[in-house]
Motif scaffolding. Structure first.
Motif, PDB file in Angstrom:
ATOM      1  N   GLU A 147       0.864  -1.191   0.000  1.00 31.54           N
ATOM      2  CA  GLU A 147       0.000   0.000   0.000  1.00 31.54           C
ATOM      3  C   GLU A 147       0.892   1.230   0.000  1.00 31.54           C
ATOM      4  N   THR A 148       0.696   2.090  -0.974  1.00 30.66           N
ATOM      5  CA  THR A 148       1.599   3.232  -1.118  1.00 30.66           C
ATOM      6  C   THR A 148       1.204   4.448  -0.295  1.00 30.66           C
TER       7      THR A 148
ATOM      8  N   LEU B  28       4.603   3.960   3.369  1.00 32.08           N
ATOM      9  CA  LEU B  28       4.587   2.817   2.472  1.00 32.08           C
ATOM     10  C   LEU B  28       4.408   1.600   3.371  1.00 32.08           C
TER      11      LEU B  28
ATOM     12  N   THR C 155      10.027   1.595  -4.854  1.00 31.17           N
ATOM     13  CA  THR C 155       8.652   2.075  -4.727  1.00 31.17           C
ATOM     14  C   THR C 155       8.589   3.250  -3.771  1.00 31.17           C
ATOM     15  N   PHE C 156       9.351   3.158  -2.679  1.00 32.49           N
ATOM     16  CA  PHE C 156       9.416   4.266  -1.721  1.00 32.49           C
ATOM     17  C   PHE C 156       9.967   5.516  -2.391  1.00 32.49           C
TER      18      PHE C 156
ATOM     19  N   ASN D 101       7.757   7.713  -4.559  1.00 27.17           N
ATOM     20  CA  ASN D 101       6.723   8.518  -3.890  1.00 27.17           C
ATOM     21  C   ASN D 101       7.273   9.214  -2.646  1.00 27.17           C
TER      22      ASN D 101
ATOM     23  N   TYR E 265       6.191  10.803   1.941  1.00 25.86           N
ATOM     24  CA  TYR E 265       6.569  10.095   3.152  1.00 25.86           C
ATOM     25  C   TYR E 265       7.477  10.902   4.074  1.00 25.86           C
TER      26      TYR E 265
END
Length: 265
Positions: free
Chosen positions: A25-26, A37, A73-74, A77, A81
């Protein structure tokens, strides 16, 4: 490409242990501070009557995922975060301590800045007779969300089909290491919704002075459809959703008992 060949190819390209992952889940907002994340790993040894993710039980299912993939992935985005980080949930993360340790280690060593790490666990997969297996993981963990299913040993076995001994040992280890921990307790009508049970929970966690938060989560029935799809009998059939209006009273009971137990230490 066959699945076995794909897994071999991914493993050849990875510097770290692969993880068996159910989903990612982003934009998680309830699994630790800030926007996060959230990696939901595959496999769980518990059989909680109210589990809303029975599709995560089997360790053989899921997708092999590399640490590099998760960090990529982190990074894609990362701007979302800044006040959050990475959480590993499940399933049960402690079934895959090498993978989670490698991921959290990379999060801390990130060249552009250290990333906050959070472990969401029931603690049952912890093995007190081989604590060294979890050392790297716990050294790289900033926060633990520890799910205490029931404060009474027999009630715990009824609700989860498992003993709570390993969970208490894990809680003791977190306290020994002074790792910040938030206690989570699902409030289920007829099971964990009495003042007496909540007071017992307060006394249970009182010796853990590393506890920095308490979340009382009202039981819901949103996961029932998954049981129907998987053909698994739902053990809490007919149990209504928890009245959220009672949560403040029960939370106060936990905190009152915890404070009283600490005052008598």
């Amino acid at each position: 490409m066959a699945k076995v060949e794909l897994e071999a190819q991914i493993e050849d390209q990875s510097q770290f242990p692969l993880g068996r992952v159910h989903s990612i889940e982003t934009m998680g907002t309830v699994d630790g501070p800030g926007t996060r994340l959230v990696v939901f790993v595959q496999g769980c040894p518990m059989r909680c009557a109210y589990c809303h993710n029975p599709d995560t039980w089997s360790l053989q299912a899921g997708t092999p995922v590399s640490v590099e993939h998760v960090m990529g992935t982190f990074e894609s985005n990362w701007q979302f975060y800044r006040n959050g980080g990475i959480t590993v949930s499940g399933g049960e993360p402690l079934l895959q301590p090498e993978f989670v340790a490698a991921l959290f280690g990379q999060a801390h060593a990130r060249p552009a800045g250290r990333v906050h790490t959070c472990l969401d666990t029931c603690g049952y997969a912890y093995t007190p007779d081989s604590p060294e297996r979890f050392d790297a993981l716990l050294r790289a963990t900033d926060l633990v969300l520890l799910d205490i299913k029931h404060a009474d040993p027999e009630g715990h076995r009824v609700l989860t089909e498992r003993s709570m001994d390993r969970i208490l040992a894990f809680g003791d280890e977190l306290a020994r290491r002074n790792i910040k921990t938030v206690i989570r307790h699902v409030v289920v009508p007829g099971y964990t919704d009495s003042v007496e049970e909540c007071e017992k929970l307060g006394r249970l966690i009182a010796p853990w002075h590393n506890v920095v938060g308490l979340e009382m989560l009202p039981y819901h029935t949103m996961g029932v459809v998954k049981y129907e799809q998987l053909g698994i009998p739902y053990k809490l059939e007919g149990v209504p959703q928890m009245d959220k209006g009672r949560i403040p009273e029960l939370r106060a009971a936990v905190l009152r008992a915890m404070k009283g137990a600490r005052a008598s230490e």
